[in-house]
Design an enzyme around this catalytic site. Sequence first.
Site, PDB file in Angstrom:
ATOM      1  N   LYS A 189      -5.789  29.463  14.086  1.00 30.25           N
ATOM      2  CA  LYS A 189      -5.169  29.674  15.403  1.00 30.25           C
ATOM      3  C   LYS A 189      -6.088  29.118  16.492  1.00 30.25           C
ATOM      4  O   LYS A 189      -5.638  28.434  17.408  1.00 30.25           O
ATOM      5  CB  LYS A 189      -4.887  31.170  15.629  1.00 30.25           C
ATOM      6  CG  LYS A 189      -3.726  31.688  14.785  1.00 30.25           C
ATOM      7  CD  LYS A 189      -3.591  33.204  14.830  1.00 30.25           C
ATOM      8  CE  LYS A 189      -2.600  33.668  13.769  1.00 30.25           C
ATOM      9  NZ  LYS A 189      -2.486  35.130  13.655  1.00 30.25           N
ATOM     10  N   GLN A 216      -5.009  40.762  15.052  1.00 28.69           N
ATOM     11  CA  GLN A 216      -4.658  40.344  13.693  1.00 28.69           C
ATOM     12  C   GLN A 216      -4.484  41.577  12.791  1.00 28.69           C
ATOM     13  O   GLN A 216      -5.308  42.486  12.799  1.00 28.69           O
ATOM     14  CB  GLN A 216      -5.766  39.424  13.146  1.00 28.69           C
ATOM     15  CG  GLN A 216      -5.473  38.792  11.800  1.00 28.69           C
ATOM     16  CD  GLN A 216      -4.357  37.755  11.846  1.00 28.69           C
ATOM     17  OE1 GLN A 216      -4.108  37.140  12.876  1.00 28.69           O
ATOM     18  NE2 GLN A 216      -3.677  37.555  10.729  1.00 28.69           N
ATOM     19  N   ASP A 219       2.907  37.971  19.612  1.00 28.55           N
ATOM     20  CA  ASP A 219       3.395  38.257  18.256  1.00 28.55           C
ATOM     21  C   ASP A 219       4.834  38.795  18.275  1.00 28.55           C
ATOM     22  O   ASP A 219       5.511  38.807  17.253  1.00 28.55           O
ATOM     23  CB  ASP A 219       2.527  39.342  17.609  1.00 28.55           C
ATOM     24  CG  ASP A 219       1.503  38.803  16.625  1.00 28.55           C
ATOM     25  OD1 ASP A 219       1.704  37.694  16.106  1.00 28.55           O
ATOM     26  OD2 ASP A 219       0.520  39.529  16.371  1.00 28.55           O
TER      27      ASP A 219
END
Length: 293
Positions: free
Chosen positions: A53, A97, A120
């Site tokens: 990322k 995460q 997200d």
Amino acid sequence: MTAKLILGKEVSEEIYGELRQRIEALKAKGVTPGLAVVLVGDDPASQVYVRKKGEMCEELGMKSLTVRMPQETTQEELLSKVAELNADPSIHGFLVQLPLPDHIDEEAVINAIDPSKDVDCFHPWNVGRMLIGNPDFLPATPAGVQQMLVRSGVETAGKHVVVVGRSNIVGKPMAAMMVQKGAGADSTVTVVHSRTGNLAEITSTADILIVAIGKPRFVTADMVKEGAVVIDVGTNRVTDPTHPKGSRLVGDVDFEEVSEKASYITPVPGGVGPMTICMLMANAVRAAEKVVG
Ligand code: GUN
């Protein structure tokens, strides 16, 4: 029939081209989109995702911040980091995460993220907006699947989409997105899962079969209609002594068998995989565009 491949690398390159232009336009207005990723602990798979990322942000000319916190981080410390990122004007979007260490309440952390920075699309506010068809962000993996369908010219309106799997990250949002009104959707949707009795009977009626159940080569040719479009979201590592690493990645679909029957199919690796980071980047750019107005 031998299926045509839908390749995430090709579809994502097209989208990255569009994102680069949007990033340039933002920079011309004095704004560099900023994405932060918080990683707690040292889960090896998460390390790889987080590194990728960061690298993609740099490649696109975005600001990238990786916050690494030790395994022993308390919930309070993590919530305080979330509050800090919520307040940081140079960070337009961020994510924490998953999975988090067992002593941390994942839901409490997700709920603490400012919904306008929730790239997200895991916050209940954004999940709700997606469900009512007025999304701010779309969750990355299902959005990537939808882009693969649209950009490959697969008709979805009025088609029977069967989603195999009911996770919060893929199955449930995928079904919600395909049933909406609009381009790349307007489908008739069925969700099947591990407790569905006549699963194969239902998958055999799918025009578009989207598989995210996390079981290696779960979908075999007898479960697929001739000419169906098959999207494999699974990534499972299986032992393979003939492979240099002693293991290799396979999807949730038996590719060798099913590719003889489908009209389109996504391989693993190289199919859906590259789309997730791409759509995350798209959400980060969108988050910055919202601020610029
Ligand atoms: N872990 C595996 N996939 C994801 C994802 O899409 N977002 C976050 N935050 N964690 C993950």
